[in-house]
Motif scaffolding. Structure first.
Motif, PDB file in Angstrom:
ATOM      1  N   MET A 184       0.853  -1.169   0.000  1.00  0.00           N
ATOM      2  CA  MET A 184       0.000   0.000   0.000  1.00  0.00           C
ATOM      3  C   MET A 184       0.902   1.236   0.000  1.00  0.00           C
ATOM      4  SD  MET A 184      -3.055   0.976   2.657  1.00  0.00           S
ATOM      5  CE  MET A 184      -4.336   0.176   1.736  1.00  0.00           C
ATOM      6  N   ILE A 185       0.499   2.251  -0.737  1.00  0.00           N
ATOM      7  CA  ILE A 185       1.244   3.503  -0.797  1.00  0.00           C
ATOM      8  C   ILE A 185       0.595   4.498   0.169  1.00  0.00           C
ATOM      9  CG2 ILE A 185       2.037   5.389  -2.266  1.00  0.00           C
ATOM     10  CD1 ILE A 185       3.182   2.670  -3.073  1.00  0.00           C
ATOM     11  N   ILE A 186       1.365   4.988   1.130  1.00  0.00           N
ATOM     12  CA  ILE A 186       0.907   5.964   2.114  1.00  0.00           C
ATOM     13  C   ILE A 186       1.834   7.164   2.022  1.00  0.00           C
ATOM     14  CG2 ILE A 186       0.492   6.431   4.562  1.00  0.00           C
ATOM     15  CD1 ILE A 186      -1.407   4.333   3.532  1.00  0.00           C
ATOM     16  N   GLN A 187       1.270   8.317   1.740  1.00  0.00           N
ATOM     17  CA  GLN A 187       2.025   9.568   1.612  1.00  0.00           C
ATOM     18  C   GLN A 187       3.222   9.407   0.672  1.00  0.00           C
ATOM     19  OE1 GLN A 187       2.746  10.739   5.753  1.00  0.00           O
ATOM     20  NE2 GLN A 187       1.155  12.299   5.455  1.00  0.00           N
ATOM     21  N   GLY A 188       2.969   8.755  -0.466  1.00  0.00           N
ATOM     22  CA  GLY A 188       3.992   8.613  -1.492  1.00  0.00           C
ATOM     23  C   GLY A 188       5.029   7.541  -1.227  1.00  0.00           C
ATOM     24  N   ARG A 189       4.888   6.781  -0.152  1.00  0.00           N
ATOM     25  CA  ARG A 189       5.856   5.730   0.167  1.00  0.00           C
ATOM     26  C   ARG A 189       5.149   4.391   0.305  1.00  0.00           C
ATOM     27  NH1 ARG A 189      10.806   7.844   3.359  1.00  0.00           N
ATOM     28  NH2 ARG A 189      10.782  10.026   2.764  1.00  0.00           N
ATOM     29  N   LYS A 190       5.797   3.365  -0.206  1.00  0.00           N
ATOM     30  CA  LYS A 190       5.244   2.017  -0.112  1.00  0.00           C
ATOM     31  C   LYS A 190       5.524   1.456   1.275  1.00  0.00           C
ATOM     32  CE  LYS A 190       5.162  -2.393  -2.453  1.00  0.00           C
ATOM     33  NZ  LYS A 190       5.680  -3.202  -3.537  1.00  0.00           N
ATOM     34  N   THR A 191       4.491   0.937   1.924  1.00  0.00           N
ATOM     35  CA  THR A 191       4.673   0.340   3.250  1.00  0.00           C
ATOM     36  C   THR A 191       5.155  -1.092   3.098  1.00  0.00           C
ATOM     37  OG1 THR A 191       2.406  -0.494   3.383  1.00  0.00           O
ATOM     38  CG2 THR A 191       2.804   1.732   4.215  1.00  0.00           C
ATOM     39  N   LEU A 192       5.788  -1.619   4.120  1.00  0.00           N
ATOM     40  CA  LEU A 192       6.153  -3.026   4.120  1.00  0.00           C
ATOM     41  C   LEU A 192       4.881  -3.857   4.237  1.00  0.00           C
ATOM     42  CD1 LEU A 192       9.298  -3.007   6.432  1.00  0.00           C
ATOM     43  CD2 LEU A 192       9.221  -3.250   3.954  1.00  0.00           C
TER      44      LEU A 192
ATOM     45  N   THR B 196     -10.423   4.252  10.726  1.00  0.00           N
ATOM     46  CA  THR B 196     -10.245   3.722  12.082  1.00  0.00           C
ATOM     47  C   THR B 196     -11.095   4.523  13.058  1.00  0.00           C
ATOM     48  OG1 THR B 196      -7.988   3.038  11.584  1.00  0.00           O
ATOM     49  CG2 THR B 196      -8.546   3.314  13.910  1.00  0.00           C
ATOM     50  N   LEU B 197     -11.953   3.832  13.796  1.00  0.00           N
ATOM     51  CA  LEU B 197     -12.771   4.480  14.815  1.00  0.00           C
ATOM     52  C   LEU B 197     -12.151   4.297  16.197  1.00  0.00           C
ATOM     53  CD1 LEU B 197     -16.314   3.381  13.573  1.00  0.00           C
ATOM     54  CD2 LEU B 197     -15.080   5.503  13.086  1.00  0.00           C
ATOM     55  N   ARG B 198     -11.479   3.187  16.396  1.00  0.00           N
ATOM     56  CA  ARG B 198     -10.853   2.898  17.685  1.00  0.00           C
ATOM     57  C   ARG B 198      -9.628   2.040  17.432  1.00  0.00           C
ATOM     58  NH1 ARG B 198     -14.058   1.089  23.121  1.00  0.00           N
ATOM     59  NH2 ARG B 198     -12.349   1.502  24.531  1.00  0.00           N
ATOM     60  N   LEU B 199      -8.549   2.353  18.112  1.00  0.00           N
ATOM     61  CA  LEU B 199      -7.287   1.655  17.891  1.00  0.00           C
ATOM     62  C   LEU B 199      -6.761   1.165  19.232  1.00  0.00           C
ATOM     63  CD1 LEU B 199      -5.096   0.971  15.787  1.00  0.00           C
ATOM     64  CD2 LEU B 199      -4.133   3.232  16.207  1.00  0.00           C
ATOM     65  N   ILE B 200      -6.551  -0.139  19.346  1.00  0.00           N
ATOM     66  CA  ILE B 200      -6.094  -0.734  20.597  1.00  0.00           C
ATOM     67  C   ILE B 200      -4.874  -1.599  20.298  1.00  0.00           C
ATOM     68  CG2 ILE B 200      -6.680  -2.260  22.515  1.00  0.00           C
ATOM     69  CD1 ILE B 200      -9.645  -1.512  21.968  1.00  0.00           C
ATOM     70  N   ARG B 201      -3.737  -1.248  20.898  1.00  0.00           N
ATOM     71  CA  ARG B 201      -2.510  -2.032  20.724  1.00  0.00           C
ATOM     72  C   ARG B 201      -2.507  -3.145  21.760  1.00  0.00           C
ATOM     73  NH1 ARG B 201       3.255   0.045  19.369  1.00  0.00           N
ATOM     74  NH2 ARG B 201       1.958   1.721  18.629  1.00  0.00           N
TER      75      ARG B 201
ATOM     76  N   LYS C   4       4.935   3.190  10.928  1.00  0.00           N
ATOM     77  CA  LYS C   4       5.127   4.599  10.577  1.00  0.00           C
ATOM     78  C   LYS C   4       4.072   5.440  11.299  1.00  0.00           C
ATOM     79  CE  LYS C   4       8.274   3.957   7.334  1.00  0.00           C
ATOM     80  NZ  LYS C   4       9.624   4.295   7.497  1.00  0.00           N
ATOM     81  N   ASN C   5       4.317   6.743  11.385  1.00  0.00           N
ATOM     82  CA  ASN C   5       3.393   7.660  12.054  1.00  0.00           C
ATOM     83  C   ASN C   5       1.992   7.566  11.458  1.00  0.00           C
ATOM     84  OD1 ASN C   5       2.490   9.783  13.677  1.00  0.00           O
ATOM     85  ND2 ASN C   5       3.030  11.287  12.127  1.00  0.00           N
ATOM     86  N   ARG C   6       1.019   7.229  12.279  1.00  0.00           N
ATOM     87  CA  ARG C   6      -0.398   7.139  11.904  1.00  0.00           C
ATOM     88  C   ARG C   6      -0.650   6.150  10.764  1.00  0.00           C
ATOM     89  NH1 ARG C   6      -3.671  10.664  14.214  1.00  0.00           N
ATOM     90  NH2 ARG C   6      -5.112  10.723  12.464  1.00  0.00           N
TER      91      ARG C   6
ATOM     92  N   ARG D 141      -4.128   4.214  10.782  1.00  0.00           N
ATOM     93  CA  ARG D 141      -5.235   5.101  10.426  1.00  0.00           C
ATOM     94  C   ARG D 141      -5.221   5.444   8.942  1.00  0.00           C
ATOM     95  NH1 ARG D 141      -7.871   6.619  14.908  1.00  0.00           N
ATOM     96  NH2 ARG D 141      -6.790   6.502  16.888  1.00  0.00           N
ATOM     97  N   ARG D 142      -4.037   5.687   8.385  1.00  0.00           N
ATOM     98  CA  ARG D 142      -3.936   6.026   6.965  1.00  0.00           C
ATOM     99  C   ARG D 142      -4.256   4.820   6.091  1.00  0.00           C
ATOM    100  NH1 ARG D 142       1.001   9.613   8.533  1.00  0.00           N
ATOM    101  NH2 ARG D 142      -0.011  11.650   8.513  1.00  0.00           N
ATOM    102  N   MET D 143      -3.828   3.628   6.496  1.00  0.00           N
ATOM    103  CA  MET D 143      -4.099   2.421   5.708  1.00  0.00           C
ATOM    104  C   MET D 143      -5.584   2.094   5.686  1.00  0.00           C
ATOM    105  SD  MET D 143      -0.925  -0.002   6.906  1.00  0.00           S
ATOM    106  CE  MET D 143      -1.641  -1.484   6.260  1.00  0.00           C
ATOM    107  N   THR D 144      -6.234   2.139   6.845  1.00  0.00           N
ATOM    108  CA  THR D 144      -7.661   1.801   6.876  1.00  0.00           C
ATOM    109  C   THR D 144      -8.487   2.848   6.137  1.00  0.00           C
ATOM    110  OG1 THR D 144      -7.967   2.832   9.051  1.00  0.00           O
ATOM    111  CG2 THR D 144      -7.477   0.464   9.013  1.00  0.00           C
ATOM    112  N   ALA D 145      -8.109   4.121   6.232  1.00  0.00           N
ATOM    113  CA  ALA D 145      -8.822   5.171   5.506  1.00  0.00           C
ATOM    114  C   ALA D 145      -8.661   4.973   3.996  1.00  0.00           C
ATOM    115  CB  ALA D 145      -8.316   6.550   5.923  1.00  0.00           C
ATOM    116  N   ALA D 146      -7.455   4.621   3.543  1.00  0.00           N
ATOM    117  CA  ALA D 146      -7.216   4.406   2.119  1.00  0.00           C
ATOM    118  C   ALA D 146      -8.018   3.220   1.590  1.00  0.00           C
ATOM    119  CB  ALA D 146      -5.728   4.190   1.865  1.00  0.00           C
ATOM    120  N   ALA D 147      -8.299   2.244   2.467  1.00  0.00           N
ATOM    121  CA  ALA D 147      -9.093   1.077   2.076  1.00  0.00           C
ATOM    122  C   ALA D 147     -10.595   1.349   2.193  1.00  0.00           C
ATOM    123  CB  ALA D 147      -8.717  -0.124   2.937  1.00  0.00           C
TER     124      ALA D 147
END
Length: 98
Positions: free
Chosen positions: A1-9, A63-68, A48-50, A53-59
């Motif tokens: 997936m490309i996030i802010q112009g960079r491919k994620t692992l 993200t409504l709630r995030l629990i690590r 990476k920073n956020r 949230r960026r991956m789920t929004a792009a899909a």
């Protein structure tokens, strides 16, 4: 997936079924009648920073709630929200993978 112009692992994603039983969030999440929701699990190689949230929004599923629940091989267990813990040597090894 490309996030802010960079491919994620690569990462692994799955739907969590049944949904986890967790206390409601304060303040509550705004209910949207026309937006479907579900719980998903994600296993990232990098964080990476956020990124989540960026991956789920792009899909198309923001993200409504995030629990690590885990960092490396270290499980957070019953660590309460907003609480921190000083890790011992073994716990640090689990987090850092060394």
């Amino acid at each position: 997936m490309i996030i802010q112009g960079r491919k994620t692992l690569p990462c692994r994603a799955w739907v969590i079924d049944p949904q986890p039983q967790i206390p409601p969030r304060e303040p509550p999440i705004r209910f949207r009648k026309n937006v479907p929701d579900c719980w998903i699990g994600l296993e990232l190689i990098e964080g990476k920073n956020r990124q989540v949230r960026r991956m789920t929004a792009a899909a198309g599923h923001p993200t409504l709630r995030l629990i690590r629940v885990r960092i490396g091989a270290f499980r957070l267990g019953n660590l309460s929200l907003g609480v921190w813990k000083r890790l011992d040597q073994e716990e640090r090894r689990l987090v850092l993978g060394g």
